[in-house]
Design a protein around this motif. Structure first.
Motif, PDB file in Angstrom:
ATOM      1  N   ILE A  77     -30.061  43.926  76.761  1.00 42.62           N
ATOM      2  CA  ILE A  77     -29.204  43.583  75.613  1.00 42.62           C
ATOM      3  C   ILE A  77     -29.997  43.654  74.311  1.00 42.62           C
ATOM      4  O   ILE A  77     -31.200  43.648  74.328  1.00 42.62           O
ATOM      5  N   ASP A  81     -27.146  47.754  75.660  1.00 40.45           N
ATOM      6  CA  ASP A  81     -25.796  47.979  76.103  1.00 40.45           C
ATOM      7  C   ASP A  81     -24.789  47.761  74.992  1.00 40.45           C
ATOM      8  O   ASP A  81     -24.345  46.666  74.764  1.00 40.45           O
ATOM      9  N   LYS A  82     -24.438  48.830  74.308  1.00 41.13           N
ATOM     10  CA  LYS A  82     -23.551  48.646  73.168  1.00 41.13           C
ATOM     11  C   LYS A  82     -22.138  49.162  73.412  1.00 41.13           C
ATOM     12  O   LYS A  82     -21.235  48.869  72.671  1.00 41.13           O
ATOM     13  N   GLY A  83     -21.979  49.966  74.452  1.00 41.62           N
ATOM     14  CA  GLY A  83     -20.649  50.505  74.739  1.00 41.62           C
ATOM     15  C   GLY A  83     -19.716  49.376  75.133  1.00 41.62           C
ATOM     16  O   GLY A  83     -20.100  48.502  75.889  1.00 41.62           O
TER      17      GLY A  83
END
Lengths: 252, 166
Positions: free
Chosen positions: B166, B114-116
């Motif tokens: 993550i 989840d990088k957004g």
């Protein structure tokens, strides 16, 4: 100024801001507006206190006087804390908390993003670890800001007022002194003016999406660098440190 | 004297008997918390990394590792805590993911770290661990522990935990 002294102070700044914001979020425990938010806010608190532990422990190690994370969190006086003035602002109503956290989360996000390349291995590892958590924090506060700003007439007015009130504490986030200067030269710290450019962009995007108005820059409070605080920090730490003050050396 | 009695492989086996204190169907080695096992004449050094910085289970992990190895006759155990490389759900294997699903927790969707940061929340599809329906909605980014988010299935109406990627 020696690099070592600058580093001790720099780690306290990072650790203290996480600790104080984490303590503020812990104050929401059992007081959240809905159950999911109560859980969310205590989760945020847990992440922040975890982040504080890493940096306070490290500051103690660099200092080399045998002070532990607990000594630093529970045995220091108000004028020895280097947290941002924004982190100590009271929770107020839910909208106040959302706005405060949003402004602070965006600051942490870009700061950690840059500190991932710090030449200090511990700070770089801490930043790479924390960014994963702070990404969730920023998304959480941004989504609530949009929901409240672009919500009802009342919620819009309330968060606009929160934003206007908290704006004057945002200048303090980006102030720098000799500590930064020494550490920037060593490649350990980052230039906060560069962080501000990124911060500004995100703040503007979310404010616009929330149908809110960005306040004009006017008077800005300052104090973080000299451990000068508002009247609220003393009360916060009195509560946070009560147990260790009343029962020194108490352990789980 | 430890290494005359035990090999590194055996120690990994001992560690793989320790369940996660919060999610007892998976072990701490499946979770990816144990990073390294080192043996010397004097001691065994176990390197671990936290899932989340504030994860309250870390102290329990340490206590359980020491206790388990003591029971196996290894007296001197040192725990080394590291933060880098930062823990990721990508270290969790297929067997662990299947165990989570059977336990009622939707496992992290592979390759969806989840990088957004803004308004791009989570993976597109999280299937209900009970009825497998893909018609589910995110209720909250934060759940019963730091590593989980709260979802609800629109088909069977059951709420469920999703192990955040993550």
């Amino acid at each position: 100024m020696e690099t070592k002294d600058a580093l001790i102070n720099y780690c306290l700044r990072l650790g203290d801001s996480s600790l104080i914001l984490g303590q503020r979020m812990a104050e929401w425990c059992s007081n959240g507006p809905i159950l999911e938010e109560d859980i969310a806010m205590t989760n945020l608190s847990l992440d922040l206190i975890g982040q504080a532990r890493t940096m306070l422990s490290y500051s103690g190690v660099v200092e080399g006087k045998g002070r532990s994370e607990d000594d630093l969190a529970y045995r220091r006086e108000e004028r020895e804390f280097y947290n941002t003035l924004l982190s100590e602002r009271p929770n107020g109503h839910f909208g106040d908390t959302v706005v405060r956290n949003f402004l602070h989360d965006a600051f942490f996000y870009y700061l950690y993003q840059a500190l991932k390349s710090s030449k200090d291995e511990m700070i770089a590892a801490h930043a790479a670890k924390s960014i994963k958590e702070v990404t969730y924090h920023l998304r959480h506060s941004s989504e609530w800001l949009v929901r409240l700003g672009d919500g009802t007439v009342e919620s819009h007015e309330k968060v606009q007022e929160s934003l206007n009130d908290l704006w004057e504490y945002t200048g303090d986030l980006f102030e720098m002194n000799e500590v930064d200067e020494v550490l920037i030269k060593e490649g350990i710290a980052v230039d906060l003016q560069k962080i501000k450019l990124e911060w500004d962009k995100t703040i503007n995007t979310v404010i616009e999406r929330s149908t809110l108005t960005r306040p004009e820059d006017a008077y800005m409070h300052s104090g973080r660098l000299d451990a000068m605080h508002s009247e609220y920090l003393g009360h916060l730490i009195a509560d946070m440190q009560f147990l260790q003050r009343a029962y020194p050396e108490a352990q789980w | 004297m430890v290494n005359e009695k035990h090999t590194e492989k055996q120690i990994w086996e001992f560690l793989s008997e320790i369940p996660d204190p919060e999610i007892p169907v998976i072990t701490i080695t499946e979770l990816g918390v144990v990073r390294k096992v080192e043996l010397s004449n004097e001691k065994v050094i176990i390197t671990i990394t936290p899932t989340y910085t504030g994860c309250p289970a870390m102290k329990l992990f340490e206590d359980e590792i020491i206790k388990t190895l003591h029971e196996k006759g290894i007296e001197t155990v040192e725990i080394n805590l590291v933060y880098s490389p930062a823990w990721t759900t990508a270290w969790m294997g297929d067997i662990a993911r299947e165990k989570l699903r059977k336990y009622g927790i939707a496992p992290p969707v592979k390759g969806s770290e989840d990088k957004g940061i803004l308004f791009e929340s989570g993976p597109k599809v999280v299937a209900c661990p009970r009825c497998k329906s893909e018609n589910t909605i995110l209720k909250s980014q934060f759940g019963s522990t730091a590593c989980k988010a709260l979802y609800q299935c629109e088909t069977c109406l059951e709420p469920f935990d999703y192990f955040k990627c993550i």
